[in-house]
Design a protein around this motif. Structure first.
Motif, PDB file in Angstrom:
ATOM      1  N   MET A   1      51.087  44.747  36.003  1.00  0.00           N
ATOM      2  CA  MET A   1      49.744  44.791  35.618  1.00  0.00           C
ATOM      3  C   MET A   1      49.366  43.076  35.963  1.00  0.00           C
ATOM      4  O   MET A   1      47.804  43.435  36.192  1.00  0.00           O
ATOM      5  CB  MET A   1      49.874  44.787  33.842  1.00  0.00           C
ATOM      6  N   LEU A   2      49.794  42.143  35.883  1.00  0.00           N
ATOM      7  CA  LEU A   2      49.682  40.908  36.292  1.00  0.00           C
ATOM      8  C   LEU A   2      48.959  41.125  38.057  1.00  0.00           C
ATOM      9  O   LEU A   2      47.960  40.318  38.432  1.00  0.00           O
ATOM     10  CB  LEU A   2      50.616  39.839  36.073  1.00  0.00           C
ATOM     11  N   LEU A   3      49.613  41.786  38.682  1.00  0.00           N
ATOM     12  CA  LEU A   3      49.126  41.851  40.200  1.00  0.00           C
ATOM     13  C   LEU A   3      47.953  42.650  40.100  1.00  0.00           C
ATOM     14  O   LEU A   3      47.011  42.318  41.109  1.00  0.00           O
ATOM     15  CB  LEU A   3      50.154  42.853  41.053  1.00  0.00           C
ATOM     16  N   ALA A   4      47.617  43.876  39.323  1.00  0.00           N
ATOM     17  CA  ALA A   4      46.580  44.376  39.368  1.00  0.00           C
ATOM     18  C   ALA A   4      45.250  43.598  39.137  1.00  0.00           C
ATOM     19  O   ALA A   4      44.182  43.524  39.597  1.00  0.00           O
ATOM     20  CB  ALA A   4      46.490  45.813  38.408  1.00  0.00           C
ATOM     21  N   ILE A   5      45.633  42.752  37.858  1.00  0.00           N
ATOM     22  CA  ILE A   5      44.350  41.832  37.466  1.00  0.00           C
ATOM     23  C   ILE A   5      44.106  40.819  38.625  1.00  0.00           C
ATOM     24  O   ILE A   5      42.892  40.643  38.862  1.00  0.00           O
ATOM     25  CB  ILE A   5      44.992  40.959  36.218  1.00  0.00           C
ATOM     26  N   ALA A   6      45.296  40.171  39.055  1.00  0.00           N
ATOM     27  CA  ALA A   6      44.858  39.097  40.277  1.00  0.00           C
ATOM     28  C   ALA A   6      44.419  39.866  41.403  1.00  0.00           C
ATOM     29  O   ALA A   6      43.287  39.285  41.963  1.00  0.00           O
ATOM     30  CB  ALA A   6      46.449  38.721  40.849  1.00  0.00           C
ATOM     31  N   LEU A   7      44.800  41.128  41.941  1.00  0.00           N
ATOM     32  CA  LEU A   7      44.080  41.718  42.811  1.00  0.00           C
ATOM     33  C   LEU A   7      42.380  42.046  42.465  1.00  0.00           C
ATOM     34  O   LEU A   7      41.534  41.849  43.439  1.00  0.00           O
ATOM     35  CB  LEU A   7      44.780  43.100  43.187  1.00  0.00           C
ATOM     36  N   SER A   8      42.212  42.337  41.255  1.00  0.00           N
ATOM     37  CA  SER A   8      40.848  42.659  40.868  1.00  0.00           C
ATOM     38  C   SER A   8      39.947  41.465  40.985  1.00  0.00           C
ATOM     39  O   SER A   8      38.834  41.467  41.456  1.00  0.00           O
ATOM     40  CB  SER A   8      40.914  43.144  39.445  1.00  0.00           C
ATOM     41  N   PHE A   9      40.591  40.433  40.477  1.00  0.00           N
ATOM     42  CA  PHE A   9      39.642  39.008  40.266  1.00  0.00           C
ATOM     43  C   PHE A   9      39.562  38.467  41.655  1.00  0.00           C
ATOM     44  O   PHE A   9      38.752  37.971  42.128  1.00  0.00           O
ATOM     45  CB  PHE A   9      40.283  38.390  39.381  1.00  0.00           C
ATOM     46  N   GLY A  10      40.721  38.682  42.514  1.00  0.00           N
ATOM     47  CA  GLY A  10      40.451  38.548  43.868  1.00  0.00           C
ATOM     48  C   GLY A  10      39.466  39.062  44.669  1.00  0.00           C
ATOM     49  O   GLY A  10      38.460  38.349  45.437  1.00  0.00           O
ATOM     50  N   LEU A  11      39.482  40.289  44.408  1.00  0.00           N
ATOM     51  CA  LEU A  11      38.206  41.061  44.847  1.00  0.00           C
ATOM     52  C   LEU A  11      36.852  40.735  44.680  1.00  0.00           C
ATOM     53  O   LEU A  11      35.977  40.649  45.416  1.00  0.00           O
ATOM     54  CB  LEU A  11      38.454  42.756  45.029  1.00  0.00           C
ATOM     55  N   VAL A  12      36.961  40.456  43.317  1.00  0.00           N
ATOM     56  CA  VAL A  12      35.498  39.961  42.730  1.00  0.00           C
ATOM     57  C   VAL A  12      35.221  38.740  43.348  1.00  0.00           C
ATOM     58  O   VAL A  12      33.704  38.652  43.980  1.00  0.00           O
ATOM     59  CB  VAL A  12      35.636  39.768  41.326  1.00  0.00           C
ATOM     60  N   ALA A  13      36.009  37.824  43.359  1.00  0.00           N
ATOM     61  CA  ALA A  13      35.767  36.652  44.304  1.00  0.00           C
ATOM     62  C   ALA A  13      35.319  36.708  45.537  1.00  0.00           C
ATOM     63  O   ALA A  13      34.376  36.445  46.121  1.00  0.00           O
ATOM     64  CB  ALA A  13      36.805  35.527  43.978  1.00  0.00           C
ATOM     65  N   LEU A  14      36.183  37.485  46.212  1.00  0.00           N
ATOM     66  CA  LEU A  14      35.804  37.771  47.727  1.00  0.00           C
ATOM     67  C   LEU A  14      34.496  38.388  48.037  1.00  0.00           C
ATOM     68  O   LEU A  14      33.764  37.869  48.698  1.00  0.00           O
ATOM     69  CB  LEU A  14      37.094  38.624  48.373  1.00  0.00           C
ATOM     70  N   SER A  15      34.187  39.330  47.011  1.00  0.00           N
ATOM     71  CA  SER A  15      32.865  40.347  47.342  1.00  0.00           C
ATOM     72  C   SER A  15      31.960  39.259  46.907  1.00  0.00           C
ATOM     73  O   SER A  15      30.816  39.415  47.445  1.00  0.00           O
ATOM     74  CB  SER A  15      32.885  41.406  46.708  1.00  0.00           C
ATOM     75  N   PHE A  16      31.756  38.310  45.843  1.00  0.00           N
ATOM     76  CA  PHE A  16      30.795  37.465  45.652  1.00  0.00           C
ATOM     77  C   PHE A  16      30.774  36.601  46.449  1.00  0.00           C
ATOM     78  O   PHE A  16      29.324  36.329  46.967  1.00  0.00           O
ATOM     79  CB  PHE A  16      31.034  36.732  44.146  1.00  0.00           C
ATOM     80  N   ILE A  17      31.327  35.988  47.242  1.00  0.00           N
ATOM     81  CA  ILE A  17      31.065  35.068  48.223  1.00  0.00           C
ATOM     82  C   ILE A  17      30.829  35.685  49.424  1.00  0.00           C
ATOM     83  O   ILE A  17      29.871  35.209  49.945  1.00  0.00           O
ATOM     84  CB  ILE A  17      32.764  34.157  48.301  1.00  0.00           C
ATOM     85  N   PHE A  18      31.296  36.738  49.758  1.00  0.00           N
ATOM     86  CA  PHE A  18      30.770  37.434  50.922  1.00  0.00           C
ATOM     87  C   PHE A  18      29.263  37.674  50.980  1.00  0.00           C
ATOM     88  O   PHE A  18      28.599  37.696  51.575  1.00  0.00           O
ATOM     89  CB  PHE A  18      31.545  38.776  51.136  1.00  0.00           C
ATOM     90  N   HIS A  19      28.857  38.218  49.784  1.00  0.00           N
ATOM     91  CA  HIS A  19      27.587  38.745  49.369  1.00  0.00           C
ATOM     92  C   HIS A  19      26.658  37.569  49.251  1.00  0.00           C
ATOM     93  O   HIS A  19      25.568  37.671  49.883  1.00  0.00           O
ATOM     94  CB  HIS A  19      27.677  39.537  47.938  1.00  0.00           C
ATOM     95  N   TYR A  20      27.334  36.455  48.665  1.00  0.00           N
ATOM     96  CA  TYR A  20      26.507  35.243  48.640  1.00  0.00           C
ATOM     97  C   TYR A  20      26.147  34.672  50.122  1.00  0.00           C
ATOM     98  O   TYR A  20      24.848  34.462  50.407  1.00  0.00           O
ATOM     99  CB  TYR A  20      26.862  34.081  47.976  1.00  0.00           C
ATOM    100  N   ARG A  21      26.950  34.796  50.862  1.00  0.00           N
ATOM    101  CA  ARG A  21      26.763  33.984  52.270  1.00  0.00           C
ATOM    102  C   ARG A  21      25.936  35.296  53.136  1.00  0.00           C
ATOM    103  O   ARG A  21      25.137  34.839  53.751  1.00  0.00           O
ATOM    104  CB  ARG A  21      28.303  34.020  52.977  1.00  0.00           C
ATOM    105  N   VAL A  22      25.971  36.358  52.920  1.00  0.00           N
ATOM    106  CA  VAL A  22      25.073  37.512  53.377  1.00  0.00           C
ATOM    107  C   VAL A  22      23.739  37.194  53.102  1.00  0.00           C
ATOM    108  O   VAL A  22      22.783  37.042  53.913  1.00  0.00           O
ATOM    109  CB  VAL A  22      25.439  39.025  53.020  1.00  0.00           C
ATOM    110  N   LEU A  23      23.543  37.018  51.695  1.00  0.00           N
ATOM    111  CA  LEU A  23      22.220  36.974  51.382  1.00  0.00           C
ATOM    112  C   LEU A  23      21.684  35.491  51.676  1.00  0.00           C
ATOM    113  O   LEU A  23      20.309  35.276  52.183  1.00  0.00           O
ATOM    114  CB  LEU A  23      22.016  36.686  49.674  1.00  0.00           C
ATOM    115  N   LEU A  24      22.397  34.544  51.936  1.00  0.00           N
ATOM    116  CA  LEU A  24      21.940  33.080  52.441  1.00  0.00           C
ATOM    117  C   LEU A  24      21.702  33.333  53.774  1.00  0.00           C
ATOM    118  O   LEU A  24      20.651  32.902  54.209  1.00  0.00           O
ATOM    119  CB  LEU A  24      23.026  32.144  52.068  1.00  0.00           C
ATOM    120  N   TRP A  25      22.533  34.024  54.421  1.00  0.00           N
ATOM    121  CA  TRP A  25      21.990  34.090  56.052  1.00  0.00           C
ATOM    122  C   TRP A  25      20.882  34.734  56.103  1.00  0.00           C
ATOM    123  O   TRP A  25      19.979  34.413  57.013  1.00  0.00           O
ATOM    124  CB  TRP A  25      23.177  34.871  56.702  1.00  0.00           C
TER     125      TRP A  25
END
Length: 151
Positions: A1-25
């Motif tokens: 379960m901890l791996l699923a939580i880590a993967l989920s929050f890692g994906l949230v961070a990755l997608s937020f950063i990616f989306h932020y960078r696209v909007l900034l660009w």
């Protein structure tokens, strides 16, 4: 379960950063030589592609979660190839939720987080597009409301 939580929050961070960078660009790319309506179309197209990439992030993790990490499996319609994972991820990201594929095991947590994340990112894109249209779209003289037409 901890791996699923880590993967989920890692994906949230990755997608937020990616989306932020696209909007900034997109904000900085306003210097592109293009008419204003073309810029709006460009913004919408780039944001659509950004969402496809973000769906791809999740589909990749679903594939890893099932085939490598053994965090669960999918019931219902057969899922095995990359396009099936992409389809499932798209259905969840957009909160469409057709129900033809059901996650079993800890990947259910990843699915729930993706729905919330997708909803958030789609609304972020919508608000960005709304603000861009307010700046770029020629609203003046385009519409006549019933209150403006006083005969």
């Amino acid at each position: 379960m901890l791996l699923a939580i880590a993967l989920s929050f890692g994906l949230v961070a990755l997608s937020f950063i990616f989306h932020y960078r696209v909007l900034l660009w997109l904000s900085v790319s306003s210097q592109i030589k293009m008419d204003k309506q073309g810029k709006v179309l460009f913004i919408v197209f780039v944001l659509f592609l950004a969402h496809i990439v973000e769906i791809g992030f999740y589909s990749f993790i679903y594939n890893l979660s099932v085939n490598t990490f053994d965090l669960g499996f999918f019931k219902g319609a057969p899922i095995g190839g990359a396009m099936n994972y992409l389809y499932y991820s798209g259905v969840i990201y957009t909160t469409l939720g057709l129900g033809d594929i059901h996650p079993v095991g800890h990947i259910r947590f990843i699915t729930a987080i993706e729905a919330l994340n997708g909803f958030f990112l789609i609304t972020w894109s919508a608000s960005f597009t709304f603000l861009a249209m307010g700046r770029l779209w020629p609203w003046e003289g385009q519409c006549v409301s019933s209150t403006d037409n006083k005969d």
